[in-house]
Design a protein around this motif. Sequence first.
Motif, mmCIF file in Angstrom:
data_model
loop_
_atom_site.group_PDB
_atom_site.id
_atom_site.type_symbol
_atom_site.label_atom_id
_atom_site.label_comp_id
_atom_site.label_asym_id
_atom_site.label_seq_id
_atom_site.Cartn_x
_atom_site.Cartn_y
_atom_site.Cartn_z
ATOM 1 N N LEU A 1 72.799 -28.706 -43.463
ATOM 2 C CA LEU A 1 72.217 -27.747 -42.512
ATOM 3 C C LEU A 1 70.747 -28.045 -42.281
ATOM 4 C CD1 LEU A 1 72.191 -24.942 -40.966
ATOM 5 C CD2 LEU A 1 71.768 -23.906 -43.192
ATOM 6 N N LYS A 2 70.019 -28.244 -43.375
ATOM 7 C CA LYS A 2 68.576 -28.510 -43.274
ATOM 8 C C LYS A 2 68.299 -29.789 -42.504
ATOM 9 C CE LYS A 2 67.085 -27.968 -47.591
ATOM 10 N NZ LYS A 2 66.140 -27.785 -48.706
ATOM 11 N N LYS A 3 69.110 -30.789 -42.766
ATOM 12 C CA LYS A 3 68.913 -32.076 -42.091
ATOM 13 C C LYS A 3 69.119 -31.918 -40.585
ATOM 14 C CE LYS A 3 68.047 -35.889 -44.475
ATOM 15 N NZ LYS A 3 68.165 -35.806 -45.914
ATOM 16 N N ILE A 4 70.143 -31.166 -40.235
ATOM 17 C CA ILE A 4 70.456 -30.995 -38.816
ATOM 18 C C ILE A 4 69.394 -30.158 -38.119
ATOM 19 C CG2 ILE A 4 72.110 -29.935 -37.204
ATOM 20 C CD1 ILE A 4 74.267 -30.860 -39.300
ATOM 21 N N PHE B 1 69.235 -32.838 -32.894
ATOM 22 C CA PHE B 1 70.469 -32.153 -33.279
ATOM 23 C C PHE B 1 70.316 -30.677 -33.610
ATOM 24 C CE2 PHE B 1 73.150 -35.746 -33.089
ATOM 25 C CZ PHE B 1 72.390 -36.838 -33.475
ATOM 26 N N ARG B 2 69.072 -30.174 -33.650
ATOM 27 C CA ARG B 2 68.925 -28.811 -34.159
ATOM 28 C C ARG B 2 69.539 -27.727 -33.280
ATOM 29 N NH1 ARG B 2 63.013 -29.267 -34.172
ATOM 30 N NH2 ARG B 2 62.287 -29.036 -32.038
ATOM 31 N N GLU B 3 69.844 -28.072 -32.020
ATOM 32 C CA GLU B 3 70.469 -27.070 -31.161
ATOM 33 C C GLU B 3 71.949 -26.864 -31.450
ATOM 34 O OE1 GLU B 3 66.988 -26.071 -29.648
ATOM 35 O OE2 GLU B 3 68.887 -25.051 -29.289
ATOM 36 N N ILE B 4 72.531 -27.783 -32.174
ATOM 37 C CA ILE B 4 73.961 -27.656 -32.474
ATOM 38 C C ILE B 4 74.162 -26.518 -33.470
ATOM 39 C CG2 ILE B 4 76.030 -28.815 -33.339
ATOM 40 C CD1 ILE B 4 74.733 -31.470 -32.749
ATOM 41 N N PRO B 5 75.003 -25.530 -33.125
ATOM 42 C CA PRO B 5 75.249 -24.455 -34.087
ATOM 43 C C PRO B 5 75.948 -24.985 -35.334
ATOM 44 C CG PRO B 5 76.558 -24.146 -32.075
ATOM 45 C CD PRO B 5 75.723 -25.354 -31.863
ATOM 46 N N VAL B 6 75.492 -24.512 -36.488
ATOM 47 C CA VAL B 6 76.088 -24.913 -37.758
ATOM 48 C C VAL B 6 76.632 -23.668 -38.449
ATOM 49 C CG1 VAL B 6 75.700 -26.023 -39.988
ATOM 50 C CG2 VAL B 6 74.413 -26.785 -37.979
ATOM 51 N N GLU C 1 67.884 -20.534 -42.778
ATOM 52 C CA GLU C 1 67.678 -21.943 -42.483
ATOM 53 C C GLU C 1 68.225 -22.299 -41.105
ATOM 54 O OE1 GLU C 1 65.911 -23.639 -44.882
ATOM 55 O OE2 GLU C 1 65.756 -25.187 -43.337
ATOM 56 N N GLY C 2 68.877 -21.349 -40.451
ATOM 57 C CA GLY C 2 69.333 -21.586 -39.089
ATOM 58 C C GLY C 2 70.829 -21.648 -38.895
ATOM 59 N N ALA C 3 71.604 -21.325 -39.930
ATOM 60 C CA ALA C 3 73.060 -21.318 -39.761
ATOM 61 C C ALA C 3 73.449 -20.211 -38.791
ATOM 62 C CB ALA C 3 73.752 -21.110 -41.098
ATOM 63 N N LYS C 4 74.419 -20.506 -37.976
ATOM 64 C CA LYS C 4 74.846 -19.547 -36.967
ATOM 65 C C LYS C 4 75.722 -18.457 -37.581
ATOM 66 C CE LYS C 4 74.624 -19.122 -32.443
ATOM 67 N NZ LYS C 4 73.405 -19.347 -31.656
ATOM 68 N N ASP C 5 76.494 -18.841 -38.574
ATOM 69 C CA ASP C 5 77.425 -17.894 -39.176
ATOM 70 C C ASP C 5 77.829 -18.396 -40.550
ATOM 71 O OD1 ASP C 5 80.172 -16.034 -37.592
ATOM 72 O OD2 ASP C 5 79.108 -15.728 -39.477
#
Lengths: 233, 154
Positions: free
Chosen positions: A91-94, A100-105, A123-127
């Motif tokens: 997740l952090k890498k993405i 790639f950071r716009e891709i939902p994780v 950290e930015g996870a969508k769900d």
Amino acid sequence: MNRVMERDGVVSEQVHVLAVDDSLVDRKVIERLLKISACKVTVVDSGISALQLLGLDEQRTTSESDDFVGLKVDLIITDYCMPGMTGYDLLKKIKGSSTFREIPVVIMSSENILPRIDRCLEEGAKDFIVKPVKLSDVKRLKNYMSTATREVSAAAGGFGGGGGGGGGINKRKLSDTSTVDDMSSSPPSISPSITPSSSSSPSDSSSPSPSPLSSPIRALDSPIRRLKMSSAD
Amino acid sequence: MDVGQMQRQWLDYTRSLFIEGFLDNQFLQLQQLQDENNPEFVVEVVSLFFEDSERILKDLTFALDQQGVDFKKVDAHVHQLKGSSSSVGAQRVKNACIAFRNFCEEQNVEACLRCLQQVKQEYCLVKNKLETLFRLEQQIVAAGGSIPMMELSF
């Protein structure tokens, strides 16, 4: 080339999901769950493999300048507990990559640990999905999966991209099937129905209509959602 | 036995597996993922589960047989087995794994060995049950019938 799907007269692109899990059993299940939900699926067994496919691995410093064409994905779903690189590391890498950071994780975990969930969302996870993964979990994901993320990352912030099925918003409203929700505690009372022939599959056909933008557990302020909200009627 | 009788037998057997706690809701989820295009899905997933479990149980036996037991490793194996059993709905195996992990934390070798026995036993039981179920399914299909759809009601 993007796979275009026609269903009920509506042409929409098929969302492409990259699934990451070190468990053989779970890979089989998530792949089927995603396919039955009309997604194109690529499954790998490690974070490293995922990064390699995307073109984000350590071997390459810049993925833009060379000829390597990484995998184009609309969503990444990953297990949390994996040997070597955890789902959190992935997740952090993405999220740390401009490309790639716009891709939902989305993170999956067998353990319902609140601090873990918080950390991932921060950290930015969508769900965050607690395993075992069910059909209803994947259906929830479809609300924020669209091929639009590809266009957004390509055209810096501009959501106006002309082609590709109306911005790629998933026009199929997910129908309510008789999927079973969480009731792991008590044994279910079972009423069987003997049908003369194989009955309907869970992925029922449904009339196309704009999918409601239900927010996940925490509403993250993402530019994608803001833009969608403003263009929704 | 005619197809109708076989189907009823299948239903009774499946129902008993849920009532006795061998299987839980997740198994029904897997059944919902099976259709005409993937008629063998459940058998395939369960077969993977059997392979995976046998490998893990072997590793666990080996790990607990060592002079100095590496509890982190043991716990990692049990965690894996807990995960896969949970994903196929093998409830009693999953629960046995949960108990097992508690003793790993305590670093109690004797208790872990007992847990391992328990997990092996539950695994054998559910394996036999599922194989019986799949055999019934094969018989129904061979006789020209189809597998009934399970529905849940509260």
